[in-house]
Design a protein around this motif. Sequence first.
Motif, PDB file in Angstrom:
ATOM      1  N   TYR A  30       0.692  -0.924  -0.018  1.00  0.00           N
ATOM      2  CA  TYR A  30      -0.240  -0.298   0.007  1.00  0.00           C
ATOM      3  C   TYR A  30       1.000   1.147  -0.266  1.00  0.00           C
ATOM      4  N   LYS A  31       2.030   0.927  -0.246  1.00  0.00           N
ATOM      5  CA  LYS A  31       3.212   1.916  -0.296  1.00  0.00           C
ATOM      6  C   LYS A  31       2.786   2.650   1.160  1.00  0.00           C
ATOM      7  N   ILE A  32       2.805   2.820   1.993  1.00  0.00           N
ATOM      8  CA  ILE A  32       2.592   3.436   3.448  1.00  0.00           C
ATOM      9  C   ILE A  32       4.263   3.533   3.691  1.00  0.00           C
ATOM     10  N   LYS A  33       4.927   2.985   3.528  1.00  0.00           N
ATOM     11  CA  LYS A  33       6.704   2.805   4.309  1.00  0.00           C
ATOM     12  C   LYS A  33       7.693   4.754   4.389  1.00  0.00           C
ATOM     13  N   LYS A  34       6.847   5.480   3.398  1.00  0.00           N
ATOM     14  CA  LYS A  34       7.890   7.271   3.657  1.00  0.00           C
ATOM     15  C   LYS A  34       6.869   7.839   4.177  1.00  0.00           C
ATOM     16  N   THR A  35       5.178   6.893   3.940  1.00  0.00           N
ATOM     17  CA  THR A  35       4.631   8.070   5.416  1.00  0.00           C
ATOM     18  C   THR A  35       5.242   7.936   6.878  1.00  0.00           C
ATOM     19  N   ILE A  36       5.194   6.424   7.387  1.00  0.00           N
ATOM     20  CA  ILE A  36       5.285   6.362   8.502  1.00  0.00           C
ATOM     21  C   ILE A  36       7.350   6.635   8.757  1.00  0.00           C
ATOM     22  N   ALA A  37       8.003   6.931   8.149  1.00  0.00           N
ATOM     23  CA  ALA A  37       8.929   7.239   8.210  1.00  0.00           C
ATOM     24  C   ALA A  37       9.043   8.874   8.788  1.00  0.00           C
ATOM     25  N   ALA A  38       7.910  10.000   7.747  1.00  0.00           N
ATOM     26  CA  ALA A  38       7.777  11.065   7.824  1.00  0.00           C
ATOM     27  C   ALA A  38       7.465  11.786   9.530  1.00  0.00           C
ATOM     28  N   ILE A  39       6.658  10.384   9.601  1.00  0.00           N
ATOM     29  CA  ILE A  39       5.472  10.578  11.029  1.00  0.00           C
ATOM     30  C   ILE A  39       7.087  10.120  11.839  1.00  0.00           C
ATOM     31  N   ASN A  40       7.359   9.107  12.312  1.00  0.00           N
ATOM     32  CA  ASN A  40       8.856   9.248  13.224  1.00  0.00           C
ATOM     33  C   ASN A  40       9.468  10.284  12.714  1.00  0.00           C
ATOM     34  N   SER A  41      10.273  11.118  11.781  1.00  0.00           N
ATOM     35  CA  SER A  41      11.267  11.848  11.566  1.00  0.00           C
ATOM     36  C   SER A  41      10.482  12.845  12.558  1.00  0.00           C
ATOM     37  N   SER A  42       8.993  13.297  12.121  1.00  0.00           N
ATOM     38  CA  SER A  42       8.456  14.242  13.407  1.00  0.00           C
ATOM     39  C   SER A  42       8.473  14.517  14.115  1.00  0.00           C
ATOM     40  N   LEU A  43       8.175  13.372  14.788  1.00  0.00           N
ATOM     41  CA  LEU A  43       7.858  13.256  15.970  1.00  0.00           C
ATOM     42  C   LEU A  43       9.470  13.728  16.648  1.00  0.00           C
ATOM     43  N   LEU A  44      10.303  13.148  16.204  1.00  0.00           N
ATOM     44  CA  LEU A  44      11.672  13.345  16.569  1.00  0.00           C
ATOM     45  C   LEU A  44      11.979  14.235  16.642  1.00  0.00           C
ATOM     46  N   GLU A  45      11.813  15.393  16.144  1.00  0.00           N
ATOM     47  CA  GLU A  45      12.218  16.881  15.282  1.00  0.00           C
ATOM     48  C   GLU A  45      11.278  17.472  16.163  1.00  0.00           C
ATOM     49  N   GLY A  46       9.728  17.355  16.846  1.00  0.00           N
ATOM     50  CA  GLY A  46       9.221  18.081  17.699  1.00  0.00           C
ATOM     51  C   GLY A  46       8.110  18.138  17.336  1.00  0.00           C
ATOM     52  N   GLU A  47       8.015  18.126  15.605  1.00  0.00           N
ATOM     53  CA  GLU A  47       7.387  19.065  15.081  1.00  0.00           C
ATOM     54  C   GLU A  47       5.575  17.730  15.250  1.00  0.00           C
ATOM     55  N   SER A  48       4.601  18.576  15.993  1.00  0.00           N
ATOM     56  CA  SER A  48       3.433  17.869  16.791  1.00  0.00           C
ATOM     57  C   SER A  48       2.391  18.462  15.638  1.00  0.00           C
ATOM     58  N   GLY A  49       2.196  19.307  14.724  1.00  0.00           N
ATOM     59  CA  GLY A  49       1.864  19.520  13.549  1.00  0.00           C
ATOM     60  C   GLY A  49       1.355  18.671  12.630  1.00  0.00           C
ATOM     61  N   LEU A  50       2.664  18.302  12.185  1.00  0.00           N
ATOM     62  CA  LEU A  50       3.506  17.686  11.135  1.00  0.00           C
ATOM     63  C   LEU A  50       3.433  15.861  11.058  1.00  0.00           C
ATOM     64  N   VAL A  51       2.723  16.100  13.003  1.00  0.00           N
ATOM     65  CA  VAL A  51       2.627  14.453  13.243  1.00  0.00           C
ATOM     66  C   VAL A  51       1.296  13.995  12.600  1.00  0.00           C
ATOM     67  N   VAL A  52       0.286  15.084  13.666  1.00  0.00           N
ATOM     68  CA  VAL A  52      -1.151  15.020  13.300  1.00  0.00           C
ATOM     69  C   VAL A  52      -0.859  14.839  11.151  1.00  0.00           C
ATOM     70  N   GLY A  53      -0.761  15.962  11.106  1.00  0.00           N
ATOM     71  CA  GLY A  53      -1.024  15.719   9.476  1.00  0.00           C
ATOM     72  C   GLY A  53      -0.951  14.724   8.595  1.00  0.00           C
ATOM     73  N   GLN A  54       0.143  13.876   8.755  1.00  0.00           N
ATOM     74  CA  GLN A  54       0.976  12.575   8.566  1.00  0.00           C
ATOM     75  C   GLN A  54       0.644  11.508   9.025  1.00  0.00           C
ATOM     76  N   CYS A  55      -0.224  11.911   9.984  1.00  0.00           N
ATOM     77  CA  CYS A  55      -0.924   9.957  10.351  1.00  0.00           C
ATOM     78  C   CYS A  55      -2.043  10.014   9.889  1.00  0.00           C
ATOM     79  N   LYS A  56      -2.604  11.367  10.126  1.00  0.00           N
ATOM     80  CA  LYS A  56      -3.958  10.907   9.182  1.00  0.00           C
ATOM     81  C   LYS A  56      -4.075  10.656   7.572  1.00  0.00           C
TER      82      LYS A  56
END
Length: 223
Positions: free
Chosen positions: A19-45
């Motif tokens: 389903y080609k979701i690994k890049k999105t998962i990587a983006a979520i985890n990267s945003s978590l590490l960087e403290g970008e809460s808004g991006l975390v929620v956006g990528q989760c959606k």
Amino acid sequence: MKVEVSYCLVKAEANGDKYKIKKTIAAINSSLLEGESGLVVGQCKALIERLCKSVLKESGEDVESSISMGRLAKKAITALGVERTGNENQKTREAFIKLVNSFSSQLENAAGAIGTLRNEYCPVAHGRGYDEPQLHMLYAHLVASQTDSLATFILELVEHKMNFVPQIRFSDNEDYNEHLYEQFGEIEVYGDLYQAPDILFKMNPSVYRRGLEEYREGGVDDQ
């Protein structure tokens, strides 16, 4: 910092990331590490939407362009046959369906909430500026954790659907049972008689099932 979306990643890798979701998962985890809460929620959606739409497309289901995220998630798990338990007992089935309906409602609410949070806090959401208040990372971690659980559950349902084998009830196949009896008869053990179809069904159900499938397809001569 602990990677939040991990179980879903394992499942995605196990199925070749169909389903080609690994890049999105990587983006979520990267945003978590960087403290970008808004991006975390956006990528989760984005992750839940991509996964649910992919499941529905694979199932041949139409998706309305204006569908809410909550309804999208609920529709996806319904398409995956979440009510399949492998147990045809009526009371068990009814109880499980009630449980699934209850869970689906909670799922719909949770998915909808993620969509709302995205609109309110994701910096790439429509009409939102970067200088507006940010969601506390405490909540971002919660959203990521719940997204991980939800996406993992959906991927497990996909796997379950692929491997699901419906239960066979002996009483539903009287014609096949008569065929087996005519072919192999019965045996006597210490004065008790045991018929071939009963023995096969109880002792080797996989062979019983295979023979039944061949019989239904006309591959076994009815003598």
